[in-house]
Design an enzyme around this catalytic site. Structure first.
Site, PDB file in Angstrom:
ATOM      1  N   GLU A 165      -9.482  -1.974   5.601  1.00 24.70           N
ATOM      2  CA  GLU A 165     -10.168  -1.408   6.808  1.00 24.70           C
ATOM      3  C   GLU A 165     -11.217  -2.391   7.099  1.00 24.70           C
ATOM      4  O   GLU A 165     -12.260  -2.671   6.182  1.00 24.70           O
ATOM      5  CB  GLU A 165     -10.417   0.235   6.970  1.00 24.70           C
ATOM      6  N   HIS A 204      -6.881  -4.464  10.554  1.00 25.73           N
ATOM      7  CA  HIS A 204      -6.650  -4.211   9.000  1.00 25.73           C
ATOM      8  C   HIS A 204      -5.452  -4.916   8.633  1.00 25.73           C
ATOM      9  O   HIS A 204      -4.619  -5.178   9.395  1.00 25.73           O
ATOM     10  CB  HIS A 204      -6.701  -2.863   8.662  1.00 25.73           C
ATOM     11  N   ASN A 239      -6.939  -2.480  14.737  1.00 26.04           N
ATOM     12  CA  ASN A 239      -8.492  -2.691  14.298  1.00 26.04           C
ATOM     13  C   ASN A 239      -8.436  -3.995  13.528  1.00 26.04           C
ATOM     14  O   ASN A 239      -9.633  -4.310  12.904  1.00 26.04           O
ATOM     15  CB  ASN A 239      -8.974  -1.413  13.786  1.00 26.04           C
ATOM     16  N   ASP A 256       0.773  -1.249  -0.070  1.00 27.77           N
ATOM     17  CA  ASP A 256       0.010  -0.137   0.166  1.00 27.77           C
ATOM     18  C   ASP A 256       0.963   1.156  -0.055  1.00 27.77           C
ATOM     19  O   ASP A 256       1.998   1.117   0.225  1.00 27.77           O
ATOM     20  CB  ASP A 256      -0.967   0.013   1.215  1.00 27.77           C
TER      21      ASP A 256
HETATM   22  P1  PGA Z   1       2.437  -1.486  12.770  1.00 27.63           P
HETATM   23  O1  PGA Z   1       1.486  -1.500  11.864  1.00 27.63           O
HETATM   24  O2  PGA Z   1       3.609  -2.421  12.376  1.00 27.63           O
HETATM   25  O3  PGA Z   1       3.199   0.025  12.785  1.00 27.63           O
HETATM   26  O4  PGA Z   1       2.107  -1.963  14.150  1.00 27.63           O
HETATM   27  C1  PGA Z   1       0.712  -2.472  11.364  1.00 27.63           C
HETATM   28  C2  PGA Z   1      -0.418  -2.214  10.429  1.00 27.63           C
HETATM   29  O5  PGA Z   1      -1.036  -1.373  10.595  1.00 27.63           O
HETATM   30  O6  PGA Z   1      -0.530  -3.019   9.495  1.00 27.63           O
END
Ligand code: PGA
Length: 244
Positions: free
Chosen positions: A143, A138, A136, A67
């Protein structure tokens, strides 16, 4: 899903690096699906170390990232292109013309998404996909929602993601509110998937992921349907995992 619980972040990174090393040595021209965020940084450090020790070469590797924020150019220090250059690509022998990150500044973003997905197909699909997980649920920027987009698409970020990612920006108002992301269907084209989770702030979502049925409200739950997923998490992320 295969579950590996490691003592700490470093061991999580090293176990993940073992799997990436195995993939690269088996197929030197493998297509790697890569992720950004704080979680895979240790994995990338370990891969750089193994590259410096002549254990792996990225010479013939192609990479495809999950992404990118919409509106940030590749030289912006919070863009995911910049992140990948800084945390991996600049330190190994990968050919940068074979490293793909969606263009968040494309004039026609829908066209960019369509072409990005086609590129994944033209490459013959991803051999090994690395994923983090949001608090959350995702994966990529897919999302929680009542419906999920299958393929690469434009996504509105949720408040919780904007809040979580604001730690990297001067102000929450600077966090982009939209992104271009591979979809769950794009991720599912990968032959093998590794999901990494580290830290106490991931304990709740990892417990939820274990207990939930497949639902778009927890996008990572779709991984339960994929035949070759390994979750590697440290003890902190696993702290609620075995509790009833
Ligand atoms: P993080 O993010 O590795 O910074 O915890 C993971 C994500 O949001 O997919």
């Amino acid at each position: 899903m295969k579950i590996i619980i490691t003592k700490n972040y470093d061991e999580m990174s090293s176990v993940a690096a073992d799997l990436v090393e195995k993939c690269i040595n088996k197929k030197p021209n493998a297509i790697l699906g890569l992720a950004t965020g704080s979680t895979p940084i240790g994995l990338y450090k370990e891969l750089i170390k193994r590259h410096n020790d002549n254990k792996i070469s990225f010479k013939d590797i192609t990479s495809v990232n999950l992404d990118e924020y919409i509106g940030l150019p590749g030289d912006h220090d919070q863009s995911y292109r910049y992140f990948m250059n800084e945390n991996l690509f600049n330190h190994v022998d990968i050919d940068k013309t074979k490293t793909f990150v969606p263009n968040g500044k494309a004039e026609d973003l829908n066209e960019e998404a369509k072409n990005y997905e086609k590129n994944i197909d033209d490459l013959g699909g991803i051999d090994l996909q690395i994923l983090g997980i949001g608090t959350n649920g995702h994966v990529g920027f897919n999302e929680p929602s009542s419906k999920l987009e299958l393929y690469t698409h434009i996504e509105d970020l949720t408040e919780s993601t904007i809040h979580a990612n604001s730690r990297f920006f001067d102000s929450i108002d600077d966090v982009p509110t939209t992104a271009i992301s591979m979809g769950i269907g794009s991720i599912f084209k990968a032959k093998e998937i590794i999901l990494l989770a580290s830290g106490e702030n991931k304990a709740k979502i990892m417990q939820t992921l274990k207990d939930t049925l497949v639902t778009p409200l927890i996008p990572a739950s779709f991984l339960k349907l994929h035949p070759n997923v390994t979750i590697i998490m440290d003890e902190d992320a696993a702290s609620l995992y075995n509790q009833e």
